[in-house]
Scaffold this active site. Structure first.
Site, PDB file in Angstrom:
ATOM      1  N   SER A 131       0.760  -1.200   0.020  1.00  0.00           N
ATOM      2  CA  SER A 131      -0.116   0.085  -0.135  1.00  0.00           C
ATOM      3  C   SER A 131       1.075   1.245  -0.030  1.00  0.00           C
ATOM      4  O   SER A 131       1.936   1.236   0.565  1.00  0.00           O
ATOM      5  CB  SER A 131      -1.001  -0.128   1.401  1.00  0.00           C
ATOM      6  OG  SER A 131      -1.474   1.169   1.300  1.00  0.00           O
ATOM      7  N   TYR A 147      -0.678  -0.995  10.292  1.00  0.00           N
ATOM      8  CA  TYR A 147      -0.665  -1.219   9.104  1.00  0.00           C
ATOM      9  C   TYR A 147       0.377  -0.646   8.069  1.00  0.00           C
ATOM     10  O   TYR A 147       1.211  -1.382   7.318  1.00  0.00           O
ATOM     11  CB  TYR A 147      -2.218  -0.597   8.375  1.00  0.00           C
ATOM     12  CG  TYR A 147      -2.343  -1.089   6.944  1.00  0.00           C
ATOM     13  CD1 TYR A 147      -2.971  -2.298   6.634  1.00  0.00           C
ATOM     14  CD2 TYR A 147      -2.383  -0.055   6.009  1.00  0.00           C
ATOM     15  CE1 TYR A 147      -2.985  -2.613   5.243  1.00  0.00           C
ATOM     16  CE2 TYR A 147      -2.860  -0.232   4.646  1.00  0.00           C
ATOM     17  CZ  TYR A 147      -3.049  -1.421   4.073  1.00  0.00           C
ATOM     18  OH  TYR A 147      -3.202  -1.849   3.005  1.00  0.00           O
ATOM     19  N   LYS A 151       3.303  -2.869   6.224  1.00  0.00           N
ATOM     20  CA  LYS A 151       3.566  -2.691   4.746  1.00  0.00           C
ATOM     21  C   LYS A 151       5.013  -2.102   4.358  1.00  0.00           C
ATOM     22  O   LYS A 151       5.699  -2.451   3.277  1.00  0.00           O
ATOM     23  CB  LYS A 151       2.462  -1.735   4.121  1.00  0.00           C
ATOM     24  CG  LYS A 151       1.078  -2.463   4.042  1.00  0.00           C
ATOM     25  CD  LYS A 151       1.044  -3.618   3.093  1.00  0.00           C
ATOM     26  CE  LYS A 151      -0.395  -4.004   3.153  1.00  0.00           C
ATOM     27  NZ  LYS A 151      -0.635  -5.259   2.295  1.00  0.00           N
TER      28      LYS A 151
HETATM   29  N1  LIG Z   1      -8.792  -1.938  -0.629  1.00  0.00           N
HETATM   30  C1  LIG Z   1      -7.843  -0.747  -0.971  1.00  0.00           C
HETATM   31  O1  LIG Z   1      -7.968   0.444  -0.949  1.00  0.00           O
HETATM   32  C2  LIG Z   1      -6.414  -1.132  -0.586  1.00  0.00           C
HETATM   33  C3  LIG Z   1      -5.375  -0.127  -0.723  1.00  0.00           C
HETATM   34  C4  LIG Z   1      -3.972  -0.443  -0.597  1.00  0.00           C
HETATM   35  C5  LIG Z   1      -3.543  -1.723  -0.566  1.00  0.00           C
HETATM   36  N2  LIG Z   1      -4.590  -2.725  -0.495  1.00  0.00           N
HETATM   37  C6  LIG Z   1      -4.115  -4.188  -0.019  1.00  0.00           C
HETATM   38  O2  LIG Z   1      -4.751  -5.007  -1.220  1.00  0.00           O
HETATM   39  C7  LIG Z   1      -4.756  -6.383  -0.853  1.00  0.00           C
HETATM   40  C8  LIG Z   1      -6.087  -6.818  -0.629  1.00  0.00           C
HETATM   41  O3  LIG Z   1      -6.906  -5.942   0.168  1.00  0.00           O
HETATM   42  P1  LIG Z   1      -8.753  -5.890  -0.138  1.00  0.00           P
HETATM   43  O4  LIG Z   1      -8.868  -4.447  -0.148  1.00  0.00           O
HETATM   44  O5  LIG Z   1      -8.949  -6.893  -1.237  1.00  0.00           O
HETATM   45  O6  LIG Z   1      -8.939  -6.324   1.400  1.00  0.00           O
HETATM   46  P2  LIG Z   1     -10.237  -7.324   2.006  1.00  0.00           P
HETATM   47  O7  LIG Z   1     -11.543  -6.977   1.258  1.00  0.00           O
HETATM   48  O8  LIG Z   1     -10.108  -6.796   3.352  1.00  0.00           O
HETATM   49  O9  LIG Z   1      -9.852  -8.671   1.782  1.00  0.00           O
HETATM   50  C9  LIG Z   1      -8.569  -9.183   2.627  1.00  0.00           C
HETATM   51  C10 LIG Z   1      -8.358 -10.468   2.056  1.00  0.00           C
HETATM   52  O10 LIG Z   1      -7.285 -11.136   2.779  1.00  0.00           O
HETATM   53  C11 LIG Z   1      -7.541 -12.320   3.427  1.00  0.00           C
HETATM   54  N3  LIG Z   1      -6.844 -12.441   4.611  1.00  0.00           N
HETATM   55  C12 LIG Z   1      -6.865 -11.756   5.772  1.00  0.00           C
HETATM   56  N4  LIG Z   1      -5.830 -12.633   6.625  1.00  0.00           N
HETATM   57  C13 LIG Z   1      -5.479 -13.754   6.046  1.00  0.00           C
HETATM   58  C14 LIG Z   1      -4.726 -14.619   6.372  1.00  0.00           C
HETATM   59  N5  LIG Z   1      -4.152 -14.660   7.537  1.00  0.00           N
HETATM   60  N6  LIG Z   1      -4.370 -15.714   5.612  1.00  0.00           N
HETATM   61  C15 LIG Z   1      -4.880 -15.584   4.382  1.00  0.00           C
HETATM   62  N7  LIG Z   1      -5.904 -14.854   3.877  1.00  0.00           N
HETATM   63  C16 LIG Z   1      -6.051 -13.815   4.668  1.00  0.00           C
HETATM   64  C17 LIG Z   1      -9.056 -12.086   3.717  1.00  0.00           C
HETATM   65  O11 LIG Z   1      -9.494 -13.498   3.824  1.00  0.00           O
HETATM   66  P3  LIG Z   1     -10.879 -13.766   4.702  1.00  0.00           P
HETATM   67  O12 LIG Z   1     -12.050 -13.462   3.754  1.00  0.00           O
HETATM   68  O13 LIG Z   1     -10.711 -15.053   5.420  1.00  0.00           O
HETATM   69  O14 LIG Z   1     -10.869 -12.569   5.931  1.00  0.00           O
HETATM   70  C18 LIG Z   1      -9.728 -11.525   2.211  1.00  0.00           C
HETATM   71  O15 LIG Z   1      -9.667 -12.527   1.440  1.00  0.00           O
HETATM   72  C19 LIG Z   1      -4.245  -6.072   0.790  1.00  0.00           C
HETATM   73  O16 LIG Z   1      -2.902  -6.548   0.879  1.00  0.00           O
HETATM   74  C20 LIG Z   1      -4.332  -4.642   0.936  1.00  0.00           C
HETATM   75  O17 LIG Z   1      -3.319  -4.333   2.086  1.00  0.00           O
HETATM   76  C21 LIG Z   1      -5.781  -2.425  -0.488  1.00  0.00           C
END
Ligand SMILES: NC(=O)c1ccc[n+]([C@@H]2O[C@H](COP(=O)([O-])OP(=O)(O)OC[C@H]3O[C@@H](n4cnc5c(N)ncnc54)[C@H](OP(=O)(O)O)[C@@H]3O)[C@@H](O)[C@H]2O)c1
Length: 225
Positions: A131, A147, A151
């Protein structure tokens, strides 16, 4: 060329959309999820759904065993834990290690576990989904200690991976997906998962070994550390 991708955290959000778009391209997708029986979004896809908790050494080892002898082209370390907006005064520092376990050490554990598979693959690409909040340069609003720091740790881990695996022909990058409307990003986010993943895949397709160790956003622009 049809590639095999392993995507972690594929139950929802960006991970699910990555699995969807990669499967639609006709490639082989291995989708790691904590609770396969609840990952309903993956059912309509041709992905191979595998149980995976990136913080659990036993779970990661079981996946490595399942994949033994199978070449893997791309590992996408997407699983992530967000949140943590508490003000400094109310922050419980003892709870922050979980961010490091998922966001930083989980990714490293995954690379170690499937390294033989990646070595046997043709693309040798490791994508760590980071991120912009992990950029020290970019931090002008503070907070989010767990967080942000986890990261930043992931970014450093990626740099070491890029160096250590350079002679093996690997490309290891950290990619920022933008602010995306998922459970983590919230519904006020600018990008849909579909748009973010389309852009991320375009960036991933263009990556070469010269990009290894670098930090890009979903448009392909480099982000300062
Ligand atoms: N959305 C944004 O604006 C944004 C911005 C910058 C970076 N990111 C990064 O993008 C990536 C995906 O984010 P997202 O927005 O899709 O988040 P999300 O909707 O909260 O989904 C998170 C995913 O990670 C899985 N997860 C969490 N802990 C885990 C573990 N211990 N082992 C395996 N899986 C695990 C969750 O599984 P469960 O369903 O089992 O909980 C879910 O599938 C992350 O690395 C996040 O930091 C997102």
């Amino acid at each position: 060329m049809s590639l095999t991708h392993l995507v972690t955290g594929a139950s929802r959000g960006l991970g699910l959309e990555l699995a969807r778009q990669l499967a639609a391209r006709g490639g082989r997708v291995i989708a790691g999820v904590r609770r396969p029986e609840e990952a309903t979004g993956l059912r309509e896809l041709s992905a191979e759904v595998v149980p995976l908790d990136v913080t659990d050494a036993g779970s990661v080892a079981a996946l490595a065993e399942r994949l033994r002898g199978r070449p893997l082209d791309v590992l996408v370390n997407n699983a992530g834990l967000g949140g943590g907006a508490e003000p400094l005064e109310r922050l419980d520092v003892t709870t922050l290690d979980r961010y490091f376990q998922v966001n930083a050490l989980g990714a490293l554990r995954m690379v170690q576990a499937v390294l033989p598979n990646l070595r046997a693959g043709s693309r040798k690409l490791v994508v760590n989904v980071t991120s912009r909040m992990g950029s020290i340069d970019d931090n002008s609003s503070g907070g989010y200690y767990g967080y942000r720091a986890s990261k930043a740790a992931l970014n450093m881990i990626n740099r070491s991976l890029a160096i250590d695996l350079a002679d093996d022909g690997f490309t290891c990058v950290v990619l920022h997906p933008g602010w995306v409307a998922t459970d983590m990003g919230g519904m006020g986010a600018k990008l849909s998962p579909r748009e973010s993943v389309e852009r991320l895949l375009r960036v991933m397709d263009r990556l070469t070994r010269h990009d290894s160790g670098k930090f890009f956003d979903y448009t392909g622009h480099q982000i300062p550390w």
